[in-house]
Write a protein that holds these residues in place. Structure first.
Motif, PDB file in Angstrom:
ATOM      1  N   VAL A  12      -4.296  -2.966  10.213  1.00 28.58           N
ATOM      2  CA  VAL A  12      -4.781  -1.495   9.481  1.00 28.58           C
ATOM      3  C   VAL A  12      -4.252  -1.706   8.012  1.00 28.58           C
ATOM      4  O   VAL A  12      -3.191  -2.022   7.891  1.00 28.58           O
ATOM      5  N   ARG A  13      -4.985  -1.350   7.030  1.00 28.83           N
ATOM      6  CA  ARG A  13      -4.355  -1.028   5.630  1.00 28.83           C
ATOM      7  C   ARG A  13      -3.640  -0.303   5.469  1.00 28.83           C
ATOM      8  O   ARG A  13      -3.296   0.798   6.069  1.00 28.83           O
ATOM      9  N   ARG A  14      -2.824  -0.402   4.457  1.00 30.83           N
ATOM     10  CA  ARG A  14      -1.488   0.544   4.052  1.00 30.83           C
ATOM     11  C   ARG A  14      -2.195   1.910   3.607  1.00 30.83           C
ATOM     12  O   ARG A  14      -1.560   2.835   4.453  1.00 30.83           O
ATOM     13  N   ALA A  15      -3.214   2.088   3.170  1.00 28.63           N
ATOM     14  CA  ALA A  15      -3.811   3.466   2.858  1.00 28.63           C
ATOM     15  C   ALA A  15      -4.178   4.167   4.359  1.00 28.63           C
ATOM     16  O   ALA A  15      -4.064   5.304   4.357  1.00 28.63           O
ATOM     17  N   GLU A  16      -4.858   3.564   4.995  1.00 24.87           N
ATOM     18  CA  GLU A  16      -5.291   4.030   6.302  1.00 24.87           C
ATOM     19  C   GLU A  16      -4.162   4.424   7.309  1.00 24.87           C
ATOM     20  O   GLU A  16      -4.028   5.500   7.762  1.00 24.87           O
ATOM     21  N   TYR A  17      -2.912   3.801   7.074  1.00 28.27           N
ATOM     22  CA  TYR A  17      -1.691   3.986   7.938  1.00 28.27           C
ATOM     23  C   TYR A  17      -1.062   5.282   7.463  1.00 28.27           C
ATOM     24  O   TYR A  17      -0.830   6.179   8.229  1.00 28.27           O
ATOM     25  N   TRP A  18      -1.137   5.173   5.969  1.00 34.97           N
ATOM     26  CA  TRP A  18      -0.262   6.438   5.468  1.00 34.97           C
ATOM     27  C   TRP A  18      -1.275   7.890   5.501  1.00 34.97           C
ATOM     28  O   TRP A  18      -0.815   8.908   5.766  1.00 34.97           O
ATOM     29  N   MET A  19      -2.622   7.309   5.625  1.00 36.89           N
ATOM     30  CA  MET A  19      -3.292   8.567   5.754  1.00 36.89           C
ATOM     31  C   MET A  19      -3.234   9.054   7.310  1.00 36.89           C
ATOM     32  O   MET A  19      -3.076  10.418   7.396  1.00 36.89           O
ATOM     33  N   PHE A  20      -3.082   8.058   8.097  1.00 37.70           N
ATOM     34  CA  PHE A  20      -3.152   8.627   9.434  1.00 37.70           C
ATOM     35  C   PHE A  20      -1.574   9.650   9.582  1.00 37.70           C
ATOM     36  O   PHE A  20      -1.575  10.675  10.332  1.00 37.70           O
ATOM     37  N   VAL A  63      -1.543   2.491  15.706  1.00 37.19           N
ATOM     38  CA  VAL A  63      -1.714   2.307  14.273  1.00 37.19           C
ATOM     39  C   VAL A  63      -0.514   1.587  13.809  1.00 37.19           C
ATOM     40  O   VAL A  63      -0.489   0.805  12.824  1.00 37.19           O
ATOM     41  N   GLY A  64       0.617   1.890  14.324  1.00 38.78           N
ATOM     42  CA  GLY A  64       2.031   1.346  13.957  1.00 38.78           C
ATOM     43  C   GLY A  64       1.984  -0.205  14.139  1.00 38.78           C
ATOM     44  O   GLY A  64       2.303  -0.985  13.314  1.00 38.78           O
ATOM     45  N   ALA A  65       1.544  -0.559  15.289  1.00 42.59           N
ATOM     46  CA  ALA A  65       1.442  -2.022  15.797  1.00 42.59           C
ATOM     47  C   ALA A  65       0.343  -2.601  15.004  1.00 42.59           C
ATOM     48  O   ALA A  65       0.653  -3.778  14.250  1.00 42.59           O
ATOM     49  N   ARG A  66      -0.684  -2.147  14.783  1.00 43.93           N
ATOM     50  CA  ARG A  66      -1.773  -2.752  13.598  1.00 43.93           C
ATOM     51  C   ARG A  66      -1.275  -2.857  12.247  1.00 43.93           C
ATOM     52  O   ARG A  66      -1.632  -3.849  11.644  1.00 43.93           O
ATOM     53  N   ARG A  67      -0.428  -1.939  11.921  1.00 49.76           N
ATOM     54  CA  ARG A  67       0.032  -2.145  10.527  1.00 49.76           C
ATOM     55  C   ARG A  67       1.049  -3.233  10.491  1.00 49.76           C
ATOM     56  O   ARG A  67       1.038  -4.087   9.733  1.00 49.76           O
ATOM     57  N   LEU A  68       1.821  -3.516  11.568  1.00 55.82           N
ATOM     58  CA  LEU A  68       2.678  -4.369  11.362  1.00 55.82           C
ATOM     59  C   LEU A  68       1.893  -5.802  11.663  1.00 55.82           C
ATOM     60  O   LEU A  68       2.405  -6.717  10.933  1.00 55.82           O
ATOM     61  N   HIS A  69       0.849  -5.950  12.065  1.00 52.37           N
ATOM     62  CA  HIS A  69       0.144  -6.931  12.386  1.00 52.37           C
ATOM     63  C   HIS A  69      -0.374  -7.336  10.782  1.00 52.37           C
ATOM     64  O   HIS A  69      -0.534  -8.371  10.298  1.00 52.37           O
ATOM     65  N   ASP A  70      -0.779  -6.236  10.034  1.00 51.38           N
ATOM     66  CA  ASP A  70      -1.296  -6.583   8.658  1.00 51.38           C
ATOM     67  C   ASP A  70      -0.250  -7.005   7.671  1.00 51.38           C
ATOM     68  O   ASP A  70      -0.600  -7.772   6.822  1.00 51.38           O
ATOM     69  N   ILE A  71       1.016  -6.832   7.871  1.00 51.95           N
ATOM     70  CA  ILE A  71       2.111  -7.232   7.009  1.00 51.95           C
ATOM     71  C   ILE A  71       2.600  -8.445   7.695  1.00 51.95           C
ATOM     72  O   ILE A  71       3.862  -9.076   7.183  1.00 51.95           O
ATOM     73  N   GLY A  72       2.093  -9.046   8.532  1.00 51.00           N
ATOM     74  CA  GLY A  72       2.382 -10.387   9.323  1.00 51.00           C
ATOM     75  C   GLY A  72       3.552 -10.494  10.207  1.00 51.00           C
ATOM     76  O   GLY A  72       4.300 -11.433  10.454  1.00 51.00           O
ATOM     77  N   ARG A  73       3.744  -9.339  11.025  1.00 49.37           N
ATOM     78  CA  ARG A  73       4.792  -9.122  12.015  1.00 49.37           C
ATOM     79  C   ARG A  73       4.202  -8.870  13.345  1.00 49.37           C
ATOM     80  O   ARG A  73       2.870  -8.538  13.361  1.00 49.37           O
ATOM     81  N   THR A  74       4.873  -9.048  14.431  1.00 50.50           N
ATOM     82  CA  THR A  74       4.368  -8.905  15.652  1.00 50.50           C
ATOM     83  C   THR A  74       4.593  -7.376  15.997  1.00 50.50           C
ATOM     84  O   THR A  74       5.473  -6.707  15.690  1.00 50.50           O
ATOM     85  N   GLY A  75       3.605  -6.849  16.713  1.00 49.43           N
ATOM     86  CA  GLY A  75       3.562  -5.366  17.118  1.00 49.43           C
ATOM     87  C   GLY A  75       3.928  -5.248  18.609  1.00 49.43           C
ATOM     88  O   GLY A  75       3.973  -4.358  18.965  1.00 49.43           O
TER      89      GLY A  75
END
Length: 75
Positions: A12-20, A63-75
């Motif tokens: 999930v992209r940064r904008a999508e995470y913060w919009m949620f 959505v938090g786990a998907r954001r972590l995947h987007d920045i290269g970390r495990t959710g």
């Protein structure tokens, strides 16, 4: 959010995470105001806010786990 509310894989992209997060906070504040105005508080917790909390119990960590995947970390 509505299509992937229980999906813990993907990104999930940064904008999508913060919009949620922003929409969730706004809804929580509005429901707290309504709870207070209608006197729906039970022991300091609003009924409508509690129901909303249950409704986002699964989408929030997803959505938090998907954001972590987007920045290269495990959710």
């Amino acid at each position: 959010m509505l299509r992937q509310y229980r999906d813990f894989s993907g990104r999930v992209r940064r904008a999508e995470y913060w919009m949620f997060t922003l929409v969730s906070v706004i809804i929580s504040v509005v429901l707290a105001i309504i709870d207070a105005a209608l006197g729906l508080s039970l022991g300091g917790f609003g009924v409508l806010g509690g129901l909303y909390g249950l409704a986002v119990l699964l989408p929030s960590p997803a959505v938090g786990a998907r954001r972590l995947h987007d920045i290269g970390r495990t959710g």
